[in-house]
Design an enzyme around this catalytic site. Structure first.
Site, mmCIF file in Angstrom:
data_model
loop_
_atom_site.group_PDB
_atom_site.id
_atom_site.type_symbol
_atom_site.label_atom_id
_atom_site.label_comp_id
_atom_site.label_asym_id
_atom_site.label_seq_id
_atom_site.Cartn_x
_atom_site.Cartn_y
_atom_site.Cartn_z
ATOM 1 N N LYS A 103 54.133 41.815 -53.003
ATOM 2 C CA LYS A 103 52.601 42.113 -53.146
ATOM 3 C C LYS A 103 51.838 41.893 -52.141
ATOM 4 C CE LYS A 103 53.281 40.489 -58.245
ATOM 5 N NZ LYS A 103 53.403 41.737 -58.901
ATOM 6 N N ASP A 118 50.376 29.736 -60.079
ATOM 7 C CA ASP A 118 51.110 31.370 -59.552
ATOM 8 C C ASP A 118 49.922 31.889 -58.912
ATOM 9 O OD1 ASP A 118 51.969 33.793 -59.985
ATOM 10 O OD2 ASP A 118 52.510 33.826 -61.866
ATOM 11 N N GLN A 154 49.146 37.046 -57.920
ATOM 12 C CA GLN A 154 48.146 38.009 -57.811
ATOM 13 C C GLN A 154 47.195 37.883 -56.739
ATOM 14 O OE1 GLN A 154 48.441 41.057 -59.118
ATOM 15 N NE2 GLN A 154 50.571 40.534 -60.180
ATOM 16 N N HIS A 175 51.305 35.653 -67.483
ATOM 17 C CA HIS A 175 52.311 36.769 -67.891
ATOM 18 C C HIS A 175 53.541 36.249 -68.181
ATOM 19 C CE1 HIS A 175 54.293 37.160 -63.710
ATOM 20 N NE2 HIS A 175 53.685 35.935 -63.654
ATOM 21 N N CYS A 185 53.434 43.012 -69.194
ATOM 22 C CA CYS A 185 54.227 41.645 -69.483
ATOM 23 C C CYS A 185 53.188 40.403 -69.562
ATOM 24 C CB CYS A 185 55.161 41.510 -68.058
ATOM 25 S SG CYS A 185 56.301 42.780 -67.954
#
Lengths: 404, 140
Positions: A224, A198, A201, A121, A362
């Protein structure tokens, strides 16, 4: 024993109504909801302990410092970092990525190469483009296939002695694909490149063991993972964090300041200039406690059940196409109805009290690949139910009927 | 008809609907009926680009009145722009500049007014008024 109805009682927001309908919250990949246990911690902090940390001699300051540092240790234990000073509090994933990108400005030169993936993203693309502009390094992109999986044979080809850094998300926010980060990390280390994963998620679904992964940097966001917004974490191997220069100057990150020269504080304070999000950090720790009490394996199993059920039910709708069909996915379904714009579907679903994300998430390069303006994305969390998925399916049918 | 008269007419039409579903169905139908913009005007410079859907707006002057045409890739957005075009097209620049847009509230589309929706009503209205200002400057 996991009982979703008991779990739901922890989340006050899940019992509210939206547009007159019971809320169905399927935008968990954007931000998760916050349980009472974490909200209570926030209230308790501001009611009883609020003070600035690390510099007060008074009792409140000591209490706040202890709570904040305890949270750091909880995060250390959760991600299995070797030292608590390898855990840097950030404002979130994007901040962590920028901190590393900025630090590498002084370590890269022209001719060096950075590899990112086609599944990133914008937060994991733009900082690297900026880094390349500053240093003259070039950016290479691991392509993806129609299933939304990275093509590893292409990665093998682009990897070379010139590769200095690799940045890949563990899980794609737009498609839910789980990437083969173990493979990427191992290959990268063979050519001496550092890897930043990253975990924005993945961290709500998969417990990452940074030592086992042998990853150099790992970033995640509290919001998150049932925690508050505005706080996150950067894990970095001690050796790397020592090499990187400070990101921001200010209070807390210094050892000694004179107008001639400033020496920097030891890790982790070197990267934590200014007054941090103290309450946020503490609440992040509480959120991790909350999720661990349920158990990540239990969470993953239940969310997989939701994913399978939703995939099966949604595909019964004629003209519905799911983007991202990798075998290894977290509970994210990105889809479109043939000939209908995702924005229209999202708008109708909102009227029915169903919260989904629409648009390009995004992650415009992914949408360009599929030649679509965006998708409707339903992302599930452990507090969602199959009955809510039925509501979504009915909602999508209704949207299709109205919009066709 | 004046802008205000048209707005009242639209408010009347929407007041006949009993629930959101009928309102939205009407907007979707309006979107389907929207005269499409001439393809040559579907350019990047005519686009109101947002995170969600694309809107193209073209304006030209005919007999001292501005004629708007538009299109969008999303049908609900198209319905919204159709309502705006009906309100502002074939009007004098001065009247467009001065027009109030409170009627949006009255027809139950308030949720589309959020300033964070970059391609929402607010930016569409702004764009139409910008054209009017530009033409007004030419007239002066």
């Amino acid at each position: 024993m996991f009982n979703v109805n008991d779990i739901r009682k922890d989340f006050p927001i899940l019992s509210r109504k939206v547009n007159g309908k019971p809320l169905v919250y399927f935008d968990n990949a954007a931000t998760s909801q916050t349980p009472q246990q974490v909200i209570g911690g926030i209230v308790d902090y501001y009611s009883n302990h609020n003070a600035n940390i690390h510099r007060g001699v008074h009792t409140l300051s000591q209490e706040a410092t202890d709570l904040y540092e305890q949270a750091r240790q909880k995060i250390q234990v959760h991600f299995n970092a070797k030292f608590s000073h390898e855990i840097i509090f950030t404002s979130g994933t994007t901040h962590g990525i920028n901190l590393v990108a900025n630090g590498f400005s002084s370590l890269l030169k022209k001719g060096d190469e950075i590899i990112v993936s086609a599944l990133e993203h914008h937060s994991n693309i733009v900082p690297w483009q900026m880094l390349c502009e500053r240093t003259g390094a070039t950016l290479k992109v691991i392509p993806m296939n129609d299933e939304g999986e990275l093509v590893m044979t292409e990665f093998d080809i682009m990897l070379s002695e010139n590769t200095k850094l690799i940045f890949v998300n563990h899980v794609s926010n737009a498609l839910g694909t789980v990437n083969s980060i173990e493979y990427i990390i191992e290959k990268a280390h063979q050519v001496g490149a550092a890897v930043l994963i990253d975990g924005a998620q993945s961290s709500p679904h998969i417990k990452a063991d940074v030592q086992k992964l042998n990853v150099d940097f790992y970033v995640a966001s509290a919001h998150k993972m049932c925690g508050p917004t505005g706080v996150g974490v950067l894990y970095g191997k001690e050796e790397w964090l020592k090499k990187l220069p400070p990101y921001q100057g200010g209070g807390e990150m210094i050892a000694e300041v004179t107008f001639e020269k400033t020496t920097y504080a030891e890790l982790p304070h070197k990267f934590e200039a200014g007054t941090p999000n103290i309450c946020g950090g503490i609440a992040f720790g509480a959120a991790i406690d909350y999720m661990n009490a349920i158990g990540f394996e239990v969470i993953a199993n239940y969310e997989n059940e939701l994913l399978e059920y939703a995939t099966e039910e949604l595909l019964k709708i004629e003209g519905l196409k799911i983007y991202g069909t990798s075998k290894h996915k977290t509970s994210v379904i990105s889809f479109n109805l043939e000939g209908i714009h995702p924005y229209d579907v999202g708008t109708i679903l909102d009227k029915l009290g169903i919260a989904v994300r629409t648009g390009h998430h995004c992650a415009q390069p992914i949408m360009d690949y599929f030649k679509i303006p965006g998708t409707v994305r339903a992302s599930f969390s452990f507090y969602n139910t199959k009955a809510e998925i039925d509501t979504l399916v009915e909602g999508v049918k209704k949207a299709k009927m109205m919009l066709s | 008809m004046s802008i205000e008269d048209i707005q009242n007419e639209i408010i009347d039409e929407f007041s006949m609907f009993e629930d959101w579903e009928e309102r939205y169905q009407y907007m979707i139908d309006l979107g389907k009926d929207l005269p499409l913009i001439d393809d040559q005007y579907k350019t990047d410079s005519n686009i109101i680009k947002g995170c969600q859907s694309k809107v193209w707006v073209h304006a030209e002057m005919k007999d001292n009145k501005i004629v708007f045409t538009a299109d969008s890739d999303a049908i609900i957005t198209k319905g919204i722009i159709a309502i705006l075009i009906r309100t502002f097209s074939n009007q004098q620049p001065k009247d467009i500049i001065e027009a109030e847009t409170d009627f949006i509230d009255d027809i139950g589309l308030k949720e589309h007014l959020s300033p964070t929706r970059a391609n929402g009503l607010v930016s569409m209205i702004r764009q139409l008024k910008m054209y009017a200002i530009a033409y007004q400057t030419q007239l002066n």
